[in-house]
Write a protein that holds these residues in place. Structure first.
Motif, short mmCIF file in Angstrom:
data_model
loop_
_atom_site.label_atom_id
_atom_site.label_comp_id
_atom_site.label_asym_id
_atom_site.label_seq_id
_atom_site.Cartn_x
_atom_site.Cartn_y
_atom_site.Cartn_z
N SER A 143 4.29 -17.33 10.96
CA SER A 143 4.67 -16.17 11.77
C SER A 143 5.83 -15.43 11.11
O SER A 143 6.51 -15.94 10.23
CB SER A 143 5.05 -16.61 13.19
N THR A 144 6.06 -14.20 11.58
CA THR A 144 7.14 -13.37 11.04
C THR A 144 8.48 -13.81 11.60
O THR A 144 8.60 -14.18 12.77
CB THR A 144 6.87 -11.89 11.40
N VAL A 145 9.49 -13.77 10.73
CA VAL A 145 10.84 -14.18 11.11
C VAL A 145 11.68 -12.92 11.32
O VAL A 145 11.70 -12.02 10.48
CB VAL A 145 11.48 -15.09 10.05
N TYR A 146 12.39 -12.86 12.46
CA TYR A 146 13.24 -11.72 12.80
C TYR A 146 14.67 -12.20 12.99
O TYR A 146 14.96 -13.39 13.17
CB TYR A 146 12.76 -11.05 14.09
N ARG A 147 15.59 -11.23 12.97
CA ARG A 147 17.01 -11.49 13.25
C ARG A 147 17.55 -10.35 14.11
O ARG A 147 17.24 -9.18 13.87
CB ARG A 147 17.82 -11.59 11.96
N LEU A 148 18.35 -10.69 15.08
CA LEU A 148 19.00 -9.71 15.94
C LEU A 148 20.43 -9.53 15.42
O LEU A 148 21.35 -10.31 15.79
CB LEU A 148 19.02 -10.15 17.41
N PRO A 149 20.66 -8.59 14.53
CA PRO A 149 21.99 -8.51 13.88
C PRO A 149 23.12 -8.14 14.85
O PRO A 149 24.22 -8.72 14.76
CB PRO A 149 21.79 -7.42 12.82
N LEU A 150 22.89 -7.22 15.76
CA LEU A 150 23.94 -6.82 16.70
C LEU A 150 24.27 -7.94 17.66
O LEU A 150 25.45 -8.17 18.00
CB LEU A 150 23.50 -5.56 17.45
N VAL A 193 15.43 -17.42 19.97
CA VAL A 193 16.58 -17.56 19.08
C VAL A 193 17.05 -19.01 19.10
O VAL A 193 17.22 -19.60 20.18
CB VAL A 193 17.70 -16.60 19.51
N ALA A 194 17.26 -19.59 17.92
CA ALA A 194 17.58 -21.01 17.83
C ALA A 194 19.07 -21.28 17.90
O ALA A 194 19.52 -22.20 18.59
CB ALA A 194 17.00 -21.57 16.52
N ASP A 195 19.91 -20.50 17.16
CA ASP A 195 21.33 -20.77 17.13
C ASP A 195 22.09 -19.46 17.04
O ASP A 195 21.53 -18.38 17.28
CB ASP A 195 21.69 -21.69 15.95
N GLY A 196 23.38 -19.56 16.69
CA GLY A 196 24.22 -18.39 16.65
C GLY A 196 23.85 -17.39 15.57
O GLY A 196 24.38 -16.27 15.57
N GLN A 197 22.97 -17.74 14.66
CA GLN A 197 22.54 -16.79 13.63
C GLN A 197 21.56 -15.76 14.18
O GLN A 197 21.22 -14.81 13.51
CB GLN A 197 21.89 -17.54 12.46
N CYS A 198 21.08 -16.00 15.40
CA CYS A 198 20.14 -15.09 16.08
C CYS A 198 18.87 -14.87 15.25
O CYS A 198 18.36 -13.75 15.12
CB CYS A 198 20.81 -13.75 16.40
N ILE A 199 18.36 -15.96 14.69
CA ILE A 199 17.10 -15.94 13.94
C ILE A 199 15.99 -16.38 14.88
O ILE A 199 16.13 -17.37 15.62
CB ILE A 199 17.16 -16.87 12.71
N SER A 200 14.89 -15.66 14.89
CA SER A 200 13.77 -15.98 15.75
C SER A 200 12.48 -15.75 14.98
O SER A 200 12.47 -15.22 13.86
CB SER A 200 13.79 -15.11 17.01
N TRP A 201 11.38 -16.15 15.57
CA TRP A 201 10.08 -15.96 14.93
C TRP A 201 9.06 -15.56 15.99
O TRP A 201 9.18 -15.94 17.17
CB TRP A 201 9.62 -17.22 14.20
N ALA A 202 8.08 -14.80 15.58
CA ALA A 202 7.02 -14.37 16.49
C ALA A 202 5.94 -13.67 15.67
O ALA A 202 6.19 -13.15 14.58
CB ALA A 202 7.55 -13.43 17.56
N SER A 203 4.75 -13.64 16.21
CA SER A 203 3.64 -12.90 15.62
C SER A 203 3.26 -11.76 16.54
O SER A 203 3.59 -11.77 17.74
CB SER A 203 2.43 -13.83 15.39
N LEU A 204 2.58 -10.78 16.02
CA LEU A 204 2.18 -9.64 16.85
C LEU A 204 1.28 -10.07 17.99
O LEU A 204 1.37 -9.57 19.11
CB LEU A 204 1.49 -8.60 15.98
#
Length: 298
Positions: free
Chosen positions: A80-87, A30-41
C-alpha cells in the motif's frame, strides 16, 4: 499517536468534505510521532464510502494543500501507499518539546526526528519498509560498465590447419556429404541418382517374366526407360532398391505402343504419309531424340 493525529485534523485541518474524511482515515493509522501512515485507494474508498476517483481527487487536493505527503520510497502492508501528515507531525513535535521544557530539560524518548531523517526501524514494526525497486536496463542505453577486452574481441576464425587425429586427411567427414564419385552413404546403404542407376539382371528378369518385354518390345522398353530417367532427373539420390521399385512401377503403367510408326527413326521424315496426327508426330520426334545415342552410354 493516531489520536493526536486525528485531533489535529479535527482542530487544525482546512480540508473539507471528502478530503477531510480521507485525511481522517489516513490519520487513524498513524503509528507514532512521525505521523507516518499507510493506505490504498480501495481501502480509503471503502472506509469513506466514496468512489475511487473521488478519493484520488481528495488525495491530490491534500497533497497540494501541504497537509499530506506521499512517500514513494516506502511501501506499506500489502504494498500500500505510505503517507505522512507533515503539519500534524510538526504540531506533535512542538507539543513534545513543550513537555520537555516543563520537565526541566529531560529528553523525551518519543520525540520524532525531522522529516528528512525518519526512524525506519520504528516503522518496520507496522509493516512499513523501504521500497525495493529493481534497476531495469534502459532501452537503447549502453551499459555503464566499460566493456572488457573479451567483449570487444572478434570471434576467432576457424583454424584450417587443425584437424582431429581420427579424421583422415582426404575423404568426407560427414556421411551425408557428397563424395568425389557422387555416391552417398546413409545408414550404410549406398544411394545414387536416377541417371546413374542401371537396370540390374533381377529387374530385367522381372520385366520379362511379367510380360512387359513382350508387351512393349525391346525398343519400347528402352524408350520407357529413357522417359523414366528424364522424369526422375531432378529427384534426390536414393538406394538402388528404391530406384528399382520405382522403375518397375513406371514400366507397369507404360502403355503399349499403338503403332510401330510411333517411334520414328532418327533422320527420317516424321511427317510421312503414315496417317499420324500432329500430336503423334511430335511424340515420335521426342521419343526418337530420347532413343538417339548420345555417346555417354556405358
Amino acid at each position: 499517536m493516531s489520536s493526536e493525529a486525528r485531533e489535529w485534523v479535527w482542530e487544525h485541518s482546512s480540508s473539507r468534505g471528502a478530503a477531510r474524511l480521507v485525511l481522517l482515515s489516513i490519520a487513524d493509522r498513524v503509528a507514532d510521532g512521525q505521523c507516518i501512515s499507510w493506505a490504498s485507494l480501495s481501502s480509503l474508498s471503502k472506509r469513506t464510502r466514496a468512489s475511487v476517483s473521488t478519493v484520488r481527487e481528495a488525495v491530490e487536493r491534500l497533497l497540494l494543500a501541504g497537509e499530506l505527503e506521499q512517500l514513494d520510497d516506502l511501501v506499506g502492508p500489502q504494498r500500500s501507499t505510505v503517507y505522512r501528515l507533515p503539519l500534524a507531525a510538526e504540531a506533535i513535535a512542538q507539543a513534545l518539546r513543550e513537555q520537555r521544557e516543563e520537565a526541566g530539560g529531560t529528553a523525551v524518548s518519543d520525540e520524532p526526528a525531522g522529516p528528512a531523517k525518519l526512524r525506519l526501524s520504528a516503522l518496520r514494526r507496522y509493516g512499513i519498509r523501504p521500497r525495493e525497486v529493481p534497476e531495469l536496463p534502459t532501452r537503447g542505453r549502453k551499459p555503464a560498465v566499460p566493456e572488457t577486452d573479451r567483449s570487444r574481441r572478434k570471434p576467432a576464425q576457424p583454424r584450417t590447419g587443425y584437424r582431429h587425429s581420427d579424421v583422415p586427411v582426404t575423404g568426407t567427414q560427414n556421411r551425408s556429404e557428397h563424395d568425389l564419385n557422387r555416391k552417398y552413404s546413409s545408414g550404410g546403404a549406398s544411394v545414387t541418382s536416377a541417371a546413374e542407376w542401371q537396370v540390374d539382371s533381377a529387374t530385367h528378369t522381372w520385366a520379362r517374366q511379367q510380360g512387359h518385354l513382350d508387351r512393349l518390345g525391346e525398343q519400347g522398353l528402352h524408350a520407357a526407360d529413357a522417359k523414366w530417367r528424364a522424369h526422375r532427373a531432378g529427384h534426390s539420390p536414393r538406394p538402388a532398391g528404391a530406384w528399382a521399385a520405382d522403375w518397375r512401377s513406371w514400366i507397369t503403367r507404360e502403355h503399349t505402343p499403338s503403332s510401330p510408326n510411333l517411334y520414328a527413326v532418327p533422320g527420317k521424315n516424321t511427317a510421312s504419309s503414315s496417317g499420324m496426327t500432329r500430336a503423334e508426330t511430335h511424340t515420335a520426334v521426342l521419343l526418337a531424340a530420347l532413343d538417339e545415342s548420345t555417346g555417354t552410354e556405358g
